[in-house]
Write a protein that holds these residues in place. Structure first.
Motif, PDB file in Angstrom:
ATOM      1  N   GLY A 324       0.779  -1.232   0.000  1.00 36.34           N
ATOM      2  CA  GLY A 324       0.000   0.000   0.000  1.00 36.34           C
ATOM      3  C   GLY A 324       0.808   1.277   0.000  1.00 36.34           C
ATOM      4  N   MET A 325       2.059   1.232  -0.437  1.00 34.68           N
ATOM      5  CA  MET A 325       2.927   2.418  -0.322  1.00 34.68           C
ATOM      6  C   MET A 325       2.808   3.378  -1.495  1.00 34.68           C
ATOM      7  N   LYS A 326       2.536   2.863  -2.672  1.00 32.04           N
ATOM      8  CA  LYS A 326       2.526   3.615  -3.927  1.00 32.04           C
ATOM      9  C   LYS A 326       3.951   3.810  -4.467  1.00 32.04           C
ATOM     10  N   LYS A 327       4.012   4.059  -5.773  1.00 35.06           N
ATOM     11  CA  LYS A 327       5.290   4.206  -6.462  1.00 35.06           C
ATOM     12  C   LYS A 327       5.719   5.670  -6.428  1.00 35.06           C
ATOM     13  N   ASN A 328       6.798   5.949  -5.706  1.00 34.76           N
ATOM     14  CA  ASN A 328       7.315   7.317  -5.608  1.00 34.76           C
ATOM     15  C   ASN A 328       8.755   7.267  -5.109  1.00 34.76           C
ATOM     16  N   LYS A 329       9.400   8.418  -5.071  1.00 30.00           N
ATOM     17  CA  LYS A 329      10.815   8.482  -4.696  1.00 30.00           C
ATOM     18  C   LYS A 329      11.050   8.110  -3.236  1.00 30.00           C
ATOM     19  N   ILE A 330      10.078   8.387  -2.369  1.00 24.29           N
ATOM     20  CA  ILE A 330      10.245   8.019  -0.961  1.00 24.29           C
ATOM     21  C   ILE A 330      10.231   6.500  -0.824  1.00 24.29           C
ATOM     22  N   THR A 331       9.348   5.850  -1.560  1.00 22.63           N
ATOM     23  CA  THR A 331       9.336   4.382  -1.553  1.00 22.63           C
ATOM     24  C   THR A 331      10.680   3.835  -2.015  1.00 22.63           C
ATOM     25  N   GLN A 332      11.237   4.411  -3.067  1.00 25.62           N
ATOM     26  CA  GLN A 332      12.554   3.977  -3.541  1.00 25.62           C
ATOM     27  C   GLN A 332      13.613   4.130  -2.452  1.00 25.62           C
ATOM     28  N   ALA A 333      13.600   5.253  -1.774  1.00 30.71           N
ATOM     29  CA  ALA A 333      14.611   5.521  -0.748  1.00 30.71           C
ATOM     30  C   ALA A 333      14.463   4.573   0.440  1.00 30.71           C
ATOM     31  N   LEU A 334      13.235   4.288   0.833  1.00 29.53           N
ATOM     32  CA  LEU A 334      13.009   3.377   1.959  1.00 29.53           C
ATOM     33  C   LEU A 334      13.410   1.947   1.604  1.00 29.53           C
ATOM     34  N   VAL A 335      13.120   1.540   0.381  1.00 31.58           N
ATOM     35  CA  VAL A 335      13.534   0.210  -0.065  1.00 31.58           C
ATOM     36  C   VAL A 335      15.057   0.114  -0.109  1.00 31.58           C
ATOM     37  N   GLU A 336      15.701   1.151  -0.598  1.00 35.79           N
ATOM     38  CA  GLU A 336      17.162   1.168  -0.624  1.00 35.79           C
ATOM     39  C   GLU A 336      17.742   1.060   0.780  1.00 35.79           C
ATOM     40  N   GLN A 337      17.142   1.772   1.716  1.00 36.37           N
ATOM     41  CA  GLN A 337      17.602   1.724   3.105  1.00 36.37           C
ATOM     42  C   GLN A 337      17.435   0.319   3.683  1.00 36.37           C
ATOM     43  N   ALA A 338      16.305  -0.328   3.382  1.00 41.72           N
ATOM     44  CA  ALA A 338      16.059  -1.686   3.884  1.00 41.72           C
ATOM     45  C   ALA A 338      17.073  -2.671   3.305  1.00 41.72           C
ATOM     46  N   LEU A 339      17.340  -2.564   2.010  1.00 44.89           N
ATOM     47  CA  LEU A 339      18.249  -3.506   1.359  1.00 44.89           C
ATOM     48  C   LEU A 339      19.708  -3.275   1.748  1.00 44.89           C
ATOM     49  N   LYS A 340      20.047  -2.082   2.184  1.00 43.56           N
ATOM     50  CA  LYS A 340      21.412  -1.815   2.645  1.00 43.56           C
ATOM     51  C   LYS A 340      21.638  -2.277   4.077  1.00 43.56           C
ATOM     52  N   ILE A 359      18.808  -2.473  -8.554  1.00 43.54           N
ATOM     53  CA  ILE A 359      18.601  -3.917  -8.422  1.00 43.54           C
ATOM     54  C   ILE A 359      19.843  -4.658  -7.922  1.00 43.54           C
ATOM     55  N   ASN A 360      21.016  -4.084  -8.077  1.00 40.76           N
ATOM     56  CA  ASN A 360      22.231  -4.749  -7.584  1.00 40.76           C
ATOM     57  C   ASN A 360      22.255  -4.884  -6.066  1.00 40.76           C
ATOM     58  N   LEU A 361      21.415  -4.108  -5.380  1.00 39.24           N
ATOM     59  CA  LEU A 361      21.321  -4.260  -3.929  1.00 39.24           C
ATOM     60  C   LEU A 361      20.766  -5.627  -3.535  1.00 39.24           C
ATOM     61  N   LEU A 362      20.129  -6.317  -4.486  1.00 43.26           N
ATOM     62  CA  LEU A 362      19.628  -7.659  -4.205  1.00 43.26           C
ATOM     63  C   LEU A 362      20.762  -8.673  -4.074  1.00 43.26           C
ATOM     64  N   LYS A 363      21.982  -8.274  -4.399  1.00 44.23           N
ATOM     65  CA  LYS A 363      23.139  -9.152  -4.224  1.00 44.23           C
ATOM     66  C   LYS A 363      23.730  -9.009  -2.827  1.00 44.23           C
ATOM     67  N   ARG A 364      22.916  -8.558  -1.904  1.00 45.81           N
ATOM     68  CA  ARG A 364      23.318  -8.404  -0.507  1.00 45.81           C
ATOM     69  C   ARG A 364      23.574  -9.767   0.132  1.00 45.81           C
ATOM     70  N   ASN A 365      24.194  -9.784   1.310  1.00 48.79           N
ATOM     71  CA  ASN A 365      24.569 -11.035   1.961  1.00 48.79           C
ATOM     72  C   ASN A 365      23.443 -11.650   2.782  1.00 48.79           C
ATOM     73  N   GLU A 366      22.467 -10.847   3.170  1.00 44.90           N
ATOM     74  CA  GLU A 366      21.375 -11.346   4.004  1.00 44.90           C
ATOM     75  C   GLU A 366      20.198 -11.766   3.125  1.00 44.90           C
ATOM     76  N   THR A 367      19.270 -12.521   3.717  1.00 42.85           N
ATOM     77  CA  THR A 367      18.104 -13.038   3.006  1.00 42.85           C
ATOM     78  C   THR A 367      17.191 -11.925   2.508  1.00 42.85           C
ATOM     79  N   THR A 368      16.754 -12.078   1.265  1.00 42.52           N
ATOM     80  CA  THR A 368      15.684 -11.246   0.722  1.00 42.52           C
ATOM     81  C   THR A 368      14.666 -12.174   0.076  1.00 42.52           C
ATOM     82  N   ILE A 369      13.398 -12.026   0.449  1.00 43.05           N
ATOM     83  CA  ILE A 369      12.323 -12.776  -0.188  1.00 43.05           C
ATOM     84  C   ILE A 369      11.473 -11.792  -0.974  1.00 43.05           C
ATOM     85  N   LEU A 370      11.251 -12.107  -2.250  1.00 48.46           N
ATOM     86  CA  LEU A 370      10.475 -11.242  -3.129  1.00 48.46           C
ATOM     87  C   LEU A 370       9.204 -11.976  -3.550  1.00 48.46           C
TER      88      LEU A 370
END
Length: 498
Positions: A324-340, A359-370
């Motif tokens: 329910g977040m919607k597509k916007n720059k804040i959503t991008q920034a929050l997702v980036e923060q989570a993946l880092k 998308i390269n942030l998905l090569k992180r060392n911890e688990t990500t489920i999509l």
């Protein structure tokens, strides 16, 4: 229960040859097993007062048909076999044909003029690699024009066993009995329509030949799902401490449904990070979750949410984001923060669109489920939806190899769960799930399972299975409400544990 694998044409044939050459199982023994097991299914479908015509082509699929004819002959008084010219037969087919001749089973080189109640298609099977023409094209078109019941052995003749495309023409089967393993072409493209009802038979090929394949595809079954234990002396922290990030003025229901399903599925503690504009609504809806309220702007997160997430992120072991977040720059920034971060992360809904931007942030060392549906998978990868639908096995496999710490749950009428090149398929189509909110419910179950399972793939398998089973309700599928599925989660968990 016989493990059900799905293979390409070449892999299935290599396994068959390995059973013969490496394990020294004679091909005629495997053929006999196939004929016996296929005949059991045929007898369940065809009553003994019906007439049967068995169509045999030039090869081992034709040999299977001759062996089936021999086994069925004692049960059916009106049976006829169409055989190829002997010079075109394989060695095994010649042996089977000699037995048919000794038993005086009626046969001809051409299709009989009289129509039969059932036709058994053993023309080409798994081995076809070029378009059908000439005699066999005429035969297939004639059979289809009769509109009789057809049972195909291994593959409907004319369907490519890997890609499921029609090769010139193809048998339209009502039933397909797959030998040893499912073929990928039975599940995609034209193959889904032409196969009719699918069956699988075990012919005695050692299971290790399937298990040691690289990039396995397996049909998800109850035996693959291990619901996590909940020791009596456990503490809530043993079951995960999750932060769900999402919501907006117009879409506050999404994160609420995700949170309900997470709690029903056993998460330890749950906090919702939401815009202030919906905090009162969610506070009224439920009192089991905690709220981390963020300043909002125009009904969505404001830029201040980014710093608030940075400040609070270490209080949690699991983050989910997107509902329910919607597509916007804040959503991008929050997702980036989570993946880092070094937290386990679940990406759903609009977070999948946002992840594509980095998308390269998905090569992180911890688990990500999509958890994308087909359109969201397109948003995430840039691959168009038509390409994804034409071979979801390949898309899921390749994505999971590119991002080895990720687990992909690709949602469609069938669901594909992939990690490091291995794919599980949940084959449980349910039109009741074709409603808004179903994906949010799955996201919540994933979060809960991630808090309880030690293995990320097992968390995804458990969540997908629980979600599907909870949607098997004794009500009309058009009347499904999200709450119906959520309220059935406890019953599903109880049944699975027992």
């Amino acid at each position: 229960m016989y493990p059900a694998y799905i293979h390409t044409q070449s892999t299935a044939r290599n396994i068959d040859q390995a059973a013969i050459k490496t394990y020294q199982i004679p091909s005629l023994i495997l053929m006999e097993h196939a004929a016996i097991e296929a005949s059991k299914i045929i007898k369940d479908i065809v009553s003994d007062d019906k007439s049967i015509c068995i169509l045999c082509g030039p090869g081992n699929n034709g040999a299977d048909g001759l062996a089936i004819a021999r086994i069925l002959y004692k049960n059916y008084t009106n049976i006829h076999v169409v055989v190829p010219n002997i010079k075109n037969m394989s060695e095994d087919e010649i042996i089977q044909f000699q037995m048919v001749q000794k038993l005086d089973i009626p046969y001809t080189l051409n299709l009989p003029v009289d129509a039969y109640d059932f036709y058994i298609d053993c023309i080409f099977g798994n081995g076809l690699s070029r378009d059908i023409a000439g005699f066999y094209k005429t035969m297939i078109e004639t059979i289809n024009s009769l509109h009789k019941q057809v049972i195909s052995i291994d593959m409907p003749s004319g369907i490519d066993a890997t890609m499921g495309n029609v090769l010139g023409c193809a048998i339209q089967a009502n039933h397909t009995i797959s030998i040893d393993c499912f073929k990928q072409g039975q599940w995609i493209n034209d193959g889904k329509e032409y196969c009719g009802k699918l069956y699988l038979i075990d012919i005695g090929i050692p299971s290790i030949l399937h298990e040691k394949c690289m990039n396995k595809i397996k049909v998800l079954s109850l035996e693959d799902v291990h619901i996590p234990e909940r020791p009596l002396n456990a503490h809530k922290s043993n079951f995960g401490k999750a932060l769900m990030i999402g919501g907006s003025q117009n879409m506050h229901g999404a994160i609420h449904m995700a949170s309900l399903s997470a709690y029903k599925s056993g998460i330890g503690t749950l906090t919702l990070m939401i815009p202030e504009c919906i905090s009162n609504i969610l506070a009224i809806k439920s009192d089991f979750y905690m709220l981390l309220q963020c300043p909002d702007r125009n009904g969505i997160f404001s830029v201040k949410a980014i710093e608030l997430l940075k400040h609070n992120i270490n209080n949690y072991s699991i983050l989910s984001i997107g509902n329910g977040m919607k597509k916007n720059k804040i959503t991008q920034a929050l997702v980036e923060q989570a993946l880092k971060s070094d937290k386990k992360v679940v990406l759903d809904a609009d977070a999948l669109w946002a992840a594509q931007k980095n998308i390269n942030l998905l090569k992180r060392n911890e688990t990500t489920i999509l958890t994308p549906h087909i359109k969201e998978m397109s948003d995430l990868t840039g691959i168009n939806t038509t390409t994804i639908l034409s071979n979801p096995f390949e898309i899921a496999r390749d994505f999971s190899k590119e991002y080895p710490k990720c687990v992909l749950i690709l949602k469609s009428s069938q669901t594909y769960i992939a990690k490091q090149g291995n794919v599980y398929v949940l084959d449980a189509p349910n039109s009741g799930l074709a409603k808004g909110g179903s994906g949010d419910i799955l996201c919540g179950i994933v979060v809960a399972m991630l808090g309880q399972c030690k293995d990320s793939l097992q968390a995804a398998l458990c969540a997908t299975y629980i979600h599907s089973e909870s949607a098997k309700l004794d009500i009309d599928s058009a009347s499904f409400m999200p709450e119906d599925i959520i309220n059935n989660i406890p019953n599903t968990l109880k049944r699975l544990r027992s």
